[in-house]
Design a protein around this motif. Sequence first.
Motif, PDB file in Angstrom:
ATOM      1  N   GLY A  11       1.067  -1.207  -0.031  1.00  0.00           N
ATOM      2  CA  GLY A  11      -0.153   0.164  -0.074  1.00  0.00           C
ATOM      3  C   GLY A  11       0.653   1.339  -0.083  1.00  0.00           C
ATOM      4  N   SER A  12       2.112   1.393   0.150  1.00  0.00           N
ATOM      5  CA  SER A  12       3.073   2.215  -0.114  1.00  0.00           C
ATOM      6  C   SER A  12       3.655   2.238  -1.393  1.00  0.00           C
ATOM      7  N   HIS A  13       3.839   3.608  -1.971  1.00  0.00           N
ATOM      8  CA  HIS A  13       4.325   3.777  -3.215  1.00  0.00           C
ATOM      9  C   HIS A  13       5.532   4.813  -3.029  1.00  0.00           C
ATOM     10  N   VAL A  83       4.500   2.573 -11.216  1.00  0.00           N
ATOM     11  CA  VAL A  83       3.598   1.380 -10.852  1.00  0.00           C
ATOM     12  C   VAL A  83       2.058   2.020  -9.896  1.00  0.00           C
ATOM     13  N   ASP A  84       1.460   1.348 -10.058  1.00  0.00           N
ATOM     14  CA  ASP A  84       0.262   1.744  -9.401  1.00  0.00           C
ATOM     15  C   ASP A  84      -0.393   0.833  -8.385  1.00  0.00           C
ATOM     16  N   ALA A  85      -1.380   1.165  -7.241  1.00  0.00           N
ATOM     17  CA  ALA A  85      -1.600   0.397  -5.992  1.00  0.00           C
ATOM     18  C   ALA A  85      -1.959  -0.878  -6.363  1.00  0.00           C
ATOM     19  N   GLY A  86      -2.239  -1.539  -7.589  1.00  0.00           N
ATOM     20  CA  GLY A  86      -2.611  -2.875  -7.615  1.00  0.00           C
ATOM     21  C   GLY A  86      -1.247  -3.311  -8.063  1.00  0.00           C
ATOM     22  N   GLY A  87      -0.220  -3.071  -8.214  1.00  0.00           N
ATOM     23  CA  GLY A  87       1.107  -3.561  -8.554  1.00  0.00           C
ATOM     24  C   GLY A  87       1.339  -3.773 -10.000  1.00  0.00           C
ATOM     25  N   PRO A 136      11.773  -1.901   5.091  1.00  0.00           N
ATOM     26  CA  PRO A 136      10.774  -0.675   4.673  1.00  0.00           C
ATOM     27  C   PRO A 136      10.939  -0.269   3.152  1.00  0.00           C
ATOM     28  N   LEU A 137      10.174   0.079   2.609  1.00  0.00           N
ATOM     29  CA  LEU A 137      10.138   0.601   1.261  1.00  0.00           C
ATOM     30  C   LEU A 137      11.253   1.922   0.940  1.00  0.00           C
ATOM     31  N   ASP A 138      11.236   2.803   2.009  1.00  0.00           N
ATOM     32  CA  ASP A 138      12.165   3.996   1.611  1.00  0.00           C
ATOM     33  C   ASP A 138      13.639   3.218   1.797  1.00  0.00           C
ATOM     34  N   ARG A 139      13.902   2.298   2.646  1.00  0.00           N
ATOM     35  CA  ARG A 139      15.196   1.877   2.635  1.00  0.00           C
ATOM     36  C   ARG A 139      15.612   0.900   1.289  1.00  0.00           C
ATOM     37  N   ARG A 140      14.643   0.374   0.976  1.00  0.00           N
ATOM     38  CA  ARG A 140      14.840  -0.576  -0.294  1.00  0.00           C
ATOM     39  C   ARG A 140      14.961   0.416  -1.303  1.00  0.00           C
ATOM     40  N   PHE A 168       4.997   7.689  -0.446  1.00  0.00           N
ATOM     41  CA  PHE A 168       3.520   7.807   0.020  1.00  0.00           C
ATOM     42  C   PHE A 168       3.178   6.926   0.907  1.00  0.00           C
ATOM     43  N   ASP A 169       2.697   6.894   1.973  1.00  0.00           N
ATOM     44  CA  ASP A 169       2.084   5.889   3.038  1.00  0.00           C
ATOM     45  C   ASP A 169       0.777   6.279   3.402  1.00  0.00           C
ATOM     46  N   PRO A 170      -0.270   5.429   2.753  1.00  0.00           N
ATOM     47  CA  PRO A 170      -1.634   5.991   3.078  1.00  0.00           C
ATOM     48  C   PRO A 170      -2.045   5.709   4.631  1.00  0.00           C
ATOM     49  N   ASP A 171      -1.425   4.920   5.425  1.00  0.00           N
ATOM     50  CA  ASP A 171      -1.663   4.694   6.832  1.00  0.00           C
ATOM     51  C   ASP A 171      -1.266   5.957   7.741  1.00  0.00           C
ATOM     52  N   ASP A 172       0.197   6.153   7.465  1.00  0.00           N
ATOM     53  CA  ASP A 172       0.842   6.897   8.572  1.00  0.00           C
ATOM     54  C   ASP A 172       1.825   7.918   7.935  1.00  0.00           C
TER      55      ASP A 172
END
Length: 223
Positions: A11-13, A83-87, A136-140, A168-172
């Motif tokens: 869910g994060s992009h 990419v989109d939220a669906g992958g 985490p996505l940012d680290r990757r 972008f993280d939709p939850d936090d």
Amino acid sequence: MTFSICATVDGSHGVAIATKAIAVGSTAPFVCRKGAVCTQATTSTPLGVRAVRALEAGATVEDAVESQLADDPDAAVRQVHGVDAGGDTVAVTGSECVPVAGDLEGEGYTVAGNMLESADVLAVMADTFESSSGEPLDRRLLDALRAGEDAGGDKRGEHAQSAALRVFDPDDPRLAHDLRVDEHDDAVAELERIHDLATTVGNEWEEAYPRANVQRYPKRNSQ
């Protein structure tokens, strides 16, 4: 000229990008609640803005990008991926982009570059991203950018001159980043330093003020 990666995880992009030019973070990477897009080579900021607006409106990333390029008289010198939220993924390298130019698509991520030292830059970035599953996505994203730099990166100089990380993280929102190095003699290293500082300060703030200043994004009804 540029090497970059877009990805979506849980869910994060996000986008990480580096180039031998100034202020790339202000023109090339775009993120929203529905995905991430990067425009480079002959960069078009309006194209990136319109693409993420299309994502927000419900388009797939392929439709969002290709609809913009279809009416673009300069499409041959553009490089756009995302990419989109669906992958789902899309990566387009115009036929007149300066070599070495190319792109790769993987599960939930894309990498692209032009005016590269070699095609190995893209392969190493992809391998690094895939091998860091669970981080985490940012680290990757940063690790992939570092791998591209170490593999030769931009053929015009030893180090990138500017770099950026947008997540972008939709939850936090505290897990999101919008970090930029507009001009530096080793922009990727400086971006890593700023990211580490931002993460440290964020953790200290969380410890001092747990759950403070957090506004979760409201969920939208499906259309």
